[in-house]
Design an enzyme around this catalytic site. Structure first.
Site, PDB file in Angstrom:
ATOM      1  CG  ASP A 333      33.526  57.439  28.617  1.00 50.82           C
ATOM      2  OD1 ASP A 333      33.447  58.480  27.958  1.00 50.82           O
ATOM      3  OD2 ASP A 333      34.598  56.880  28.890  1.00 50.82           O
ATOM      4  CG  ASP A 646      37.271  54.278  30.898  1.00 57.14           C
ATOM      5  OD1 ASP A 646      36.729  55.386  30.718  1.00 57.14           O
ATOM      6  OD2 ASP A 646      38.118  53.804  30.110  1.00 57.14           O
ATOM      7  CG  ASP A 650      33.318  58.457  32.592  1.00 57.83           C
ATOM      8  OD1 ASP A 650      32.776  59.302  31.865  1.00 57.83           O
ATOM      9  OD2 ASP A 650      34.215  57.695  32.200  1.00 57.83           O
TER      10      ASP A 650
END
Length: 909
Positions: A333, A646, A650
């Site tokens: 990410d 985070d 995700d």
């Protein structure tokens, strides 16, 4: 029609249509009867949790491995031979391995439990015309609720009215800045989740403004609920090492059965008693099984876990430690992982001057540097005192006043800075603080406000700067704010804005945007009567360019990934231009590469996506489902994938990856619970450090496997060879068991904690499908087994000389030779490329200690008279016999080390 029965998605319907669809009244909300009926139909506004697996099933699963069962069989055989100490030791090893795995893995459904915590505990709802506060879990589709700054969104909502509403959606969509909302728009079905401006989703939070909204989905029907469903459906798969050890166990089983059969038949054919033949055969079977392997693997993994913790990588599942060493792709990410998820003002254009603001994050520490006229290179910036730059100070003052956000140092362990409110406003506040500009009692001194709206693209406050003067401060889109201005702050004071100057300011704003900065225009003017004010005749103060900056250490970490043969991939819900700029600055993508959007990904089937991932390094505007598809596409190509992130969005991809990695500081509970590993410092570089540790651990496990199989092969070849050539057995059952205890335990465990070899991160990952014992390594094991068997056979024949009276002494010499040869052989197994002298004799002190202890026990067994009959040993009376033992024992490791030197010489030639 309600919830999943709705024919059209809520974002595609107008306010009036959505109220009709959900049979709700905008002013009065639902009746109590409607609420009761819908509660029965749709249940509680909570996320379902799958039934947890019973502890005894989870514990039993730790022993579902063929090698484990071979070890148990070995223990039973040892017990049948009367070797209860050996049997108990083997069973203790198996139990320890199971307990460690049971404790480390935990429950797979913890992620769903964490998801439930994201629901807002209370919600303000209108029912039967009255505004009341209720538990969020009692909300039903059709409920009318109210939102304000700081609220956690309690369900999926269709907005009915909004005033300056901005929603922080980073955890769900990956968008690094709060999303502006507009209840009046009607969107197409295909509009991505992150661009649905008329919706607000469960688990997000209100950064600014107020809103009225209609609940359109609750519980598992919400977007977070769908993510929960993805987590629930995905099963945990065995790691590469677990698969390969299982394959090795099956191979060993066949070998052991063959050995038992050959030895039994050979002994019976020679006229031996059936009982003696059976005992010898099963003793050799015990010797063939490396019962120390499971314990050494467990210890190596556990010690690796401790080393990783010291490097800020916290392991939640023990097998993940070795899987890291095989990682070939890292899907990461952007927001909060490669970047800080902390908006930071980086540039200010004011009074015709361009300023750079140093420092990242919300800590108010940094410098202001002004660009010199001769250029914009690093050498052309001059550090300035912002308090001496009047136009710059005016711009900072606007940013400081035009805000409802709080920035303060955290009271939590580790310190850090926390923001309550809009991250964009926080960035402006921090920039002002870096200049030493603070505004006391800011919120109490604001007397009037014109809130932000998506139509106006600006917001203004009127504040009492001192006891007598009112000032208006305005921020917004550069072209909008500039259109409201007639003058500009410059060094000499105020000057009229000319057309040329307006064009220059817009050009500067466009250039900042091309550098992927989010640009705001800033303006102010003195006010007199706040209630009569309009946003006119303002004085332009400047432009502020900000972004969520890359982490300083991330670029180096990406470079280390590439040198280690690992492919870094960025997957984000953020804007493609922002994603591209960050990826280019970190070296994740090249200039000619294209960013793939989530909408483009929707057009590809799984096979097409499997080909597309090879050419794509950056994905933008993606959802949780997109991230999951990308991870599975890489896995479909037999790659070992690590996924980092985070946010809530995700979590499914993190759980589906071979190694799921969550950020420990900024990560949500959902992400942490779904992950195999948590980064305590949110540092992307810690992932690379963990991969280095993983490679080292796997290399060490291979060294242990190689050592154990080579030494055990020596014992087997010695015994089988003697049977084939019609010689007396060189070793009896007790000898085989003692040799295993002396050489398979401490030396093997010491090899498991070997330090990283030089350049461990300068070669590509091991191929995902490579067996734990390849054909080449298998041939080396046989060759080294032949060496150990050969020197032992020489020792036996040298003392025996065909005389039955010498048999006990010959077996003693053989016992000492093969045991000592195996201990010395461990020194050569420290590396396949470097000799133990090149590595440093004292760089593995545990191995030297293991050698000292094992050789001391060997000497005790041979020299202490009371132990000799117990172990069927005779003293070696002649010095020449001891010299022969030492010389022969040195030969296998000598050949091994000379082979490494020859290989190194050939490589250089």
């Amino acid at each position: 029609m309600l919830q999943t029965e709705t024919a059209e998605s809520p974002h595609t319907q107008s306010e009036a249509e959505i109220l009709r669809t959900y049979h709700s009244d905008e002013e009065k909300g639902l009746t109590n009867a409607q609420v009761a009926e819908r509660s029965l139909k749709y249940g509680s506004n909570e996320l379902a949790v799958a039934p947890s697996e019973p502890w005894w099933k989870r514990f039993g699963r730790q022993f579902a491995d063929l090698l484990i069962w071979i070890l148990i069989a070995a223990a039973l055989i040892s017990g049948a031979l009367g070797e209860w100490v050996d049997a108990i030791a083997i069973l203790a090893i198996v139990l320890l391995n199971g307990l460690l795995g049971f404790v480390q893995e935990g429950r797979a459904d913890d992620a769903l439990v964490a998801l439930r915590k994201l629901s807002s505990p209370q919600a303000r709802v209108i029912r039967e015309g009255k505004l009341t506060s209720v538990s969020a879990k009692t909300l039903v589709p059709g409920d009318r609720i109210e939102l304000e700054t700081g609220d956690r969104v309690p369900a999926d909502l269709r907005l009915l009215g909004a005033a300056g509403l901005r929603v922080e959606e980073a955890a769900l969509t990956g968008e690094s800045v709060p999303s502006d909302k507009d209840h009046r728009v009607v969107l197409d079905e295909a509009v991505p989740l992150g661009e649905r401006s008329n919706m607000a989703y469960m688990g997000t939070s209100v950064a600014a403004g107020t809103a009225s909204a209609l609940v359109v989905a609750t519980g598992m029907s919400t977007e977070i609920g769908k993510i929960a469903g993805m987590l629930e459906r995905h099963e945990i798969e065995p790691t590469p090492l677990q698969v390969r050890l299982s394959q090795l166990g099956r191979t060993l089983l066949y070998v052991v059965v063959g050995i038992v059969a050959v030895m039994f038949v050979a002994q019976v054919a020679r006229g031996g008693r059936l009982v003696d033949a059976f005992l010898l055969a099963v003793s050799l079977a015990v010797a063939a099984v490396p019962e120390g392997l499971s314990a050494v693997v467990t210890v190596a993994l556990a010690l690796g876990l401790q080393r990783m913790a010291a490097r800020h990588a916290l392991i939640r599942r023990l097998p993940c430690v070795e899987t890291l060493g095989a990682v070939t792709v890292i899907c990461s990410d952007k927001t909060g992982t490669l970047t800080r998820n902390q908006m930071t003002v980086q540039e200010i254009e004011s009074g015709g001057e361009r300023y750079e603001v140093t420092g990242t994050g919300y800590e108010p520490v940094g410098q202001f540097r002004m660009a010199n006229s001769e250029g914009q290179s690093a050498e052309s910036w001059t550090v300035v005192d912002p308090m001496q730059q009047q136009s710059l100070l005016e711009a900072l003052k606007v940013g400081a006043w035009c805000s409802h956000t709080h920035v303060a140092q955290s009271d939590k362990a580790g310190g850090g800075w926390e923001v309550v409110g809009d991250p964009t406003e926080a960035a402006l506040l921090v920039a002002a603080s870096k200049a030493g500009l603070t505004v006391n009692d800011r919120l109490e001194r604001i007397v009037f406000e014109i809130p932000f709206s998506s139509d106006r693209k600006a917001m203004s406050v009127v504040a009492r700067v001192d006891d007598t003067k009112l000032f208006m401060f305005t921020k917004g889109a550069p072209e909008v704010v500039l259109g409201k201005c007639t003058q500009e702050y410059v060094r000499g004071g105020l000057q009229l804005l000319t057309d040329d100057r307006r064009e220059a300011i817009i050009t500067a704003a466009n250039q900042m945007a091309q550098r992927s900065l989010r640009v705001l225009g800033l303006a102010s003017r003195e006010a007199f009567e706040s209630h009569k004010l309009g946003e006119t005749n303002l004085v332009f103060a400047g432009l502020a360019g900000m972004m969520d900056p890359p982490r300083e250490e991330a670029a180096e970490a990406v470079s280390r990934c590439r040198s280690a043969g690992i492919r870094p991939v960025m997957i984000t819900g953020d804007h493609p231009d922002t994603a591209r700029a960050i990826a280019l600055s970190l070296g994740i993508m090249r200039v000619k590469e294209q960013v793939m959007l989530g909408s483009d990904l929707n057009l590809l089937d799984d096979a097409e996506l499997g080909e597309a991932v090879l050419k794509t390094s950056v994905y933008a505007r993606v959802t949780a489902a997109h991230k999951l598809r990308i991870v599975m596409a890489w896995r479909g190509r037999s790659e070992i994938v690590a996924m980092t992130g985070d946010g809530i969005n995700d979590a499914p991809a993190i759980k589906a990856a071979n190694v799921g990695i969550a950020m420990g500081i900024s990560g949500t509970d959902v992400t942490k619970e779904a992950a195999d590993m948590v980064l305590a410092d949110d540092n992307f570089a810690s992932i690379v450090n963990a991969i280095e540790e993983g490679r080292t651990i796997y290399d060490n496990i291979l060294k242990v496997v190689h050592y154990l199989l080579a030494t055990n092969a020596g014992e087997v070849l010695l015994m089988v060879g003697a049977a084939i050539f019609g010689l007396p057995v060189p070793l009896v059952a007790i000898h085989l068991l003692v040799i295993n205890l002396l050489t398979d335990a401490l030396p093997a465990m010491a090899l498991g904690v070997e330090r990283p070899e030089p350049n461990v991160m300068q070669h590509p990952p091991r191929p995902p499908k490579i067996p734990i014992i390849s054909l080449r390594s298998g041939l080396h094991i046989v060759y080294q087994g032949v060496l150990n068997a050969g020197v032992s056979a020489v020792a036996f024949w040298w003392v025996y000389r065909g005389q039955a009276v010498n048999l006990l002494a010959a077996r003693t010499a053989t016992f000492c030779t093969i045991a000592l040869a195996q201990m010395l052989f461990a020194l050569g197994c420290r590396s396949n490329r470097y000799t133990f002298l090149q590595l440093g004799l004292f760089t593995n002190k545990w191995l030297l200690a293991a050698f000292a202890v094992s050789s001391g026990l060997l000497a005790a067994i041979v020299t202490i008279p009371i132990l000799q009959p117990v172990f069927q040993i005779a003293a070696l009376p002649f010095l020449r016999d001891w010299l022969l033992v030492f010389m022969l024992a040195l030969l296998p490791v000598t050949f091994l080390e000379l082979g490494k030197l020859l290989q190194s010489y050939r490589a250089k030639a």
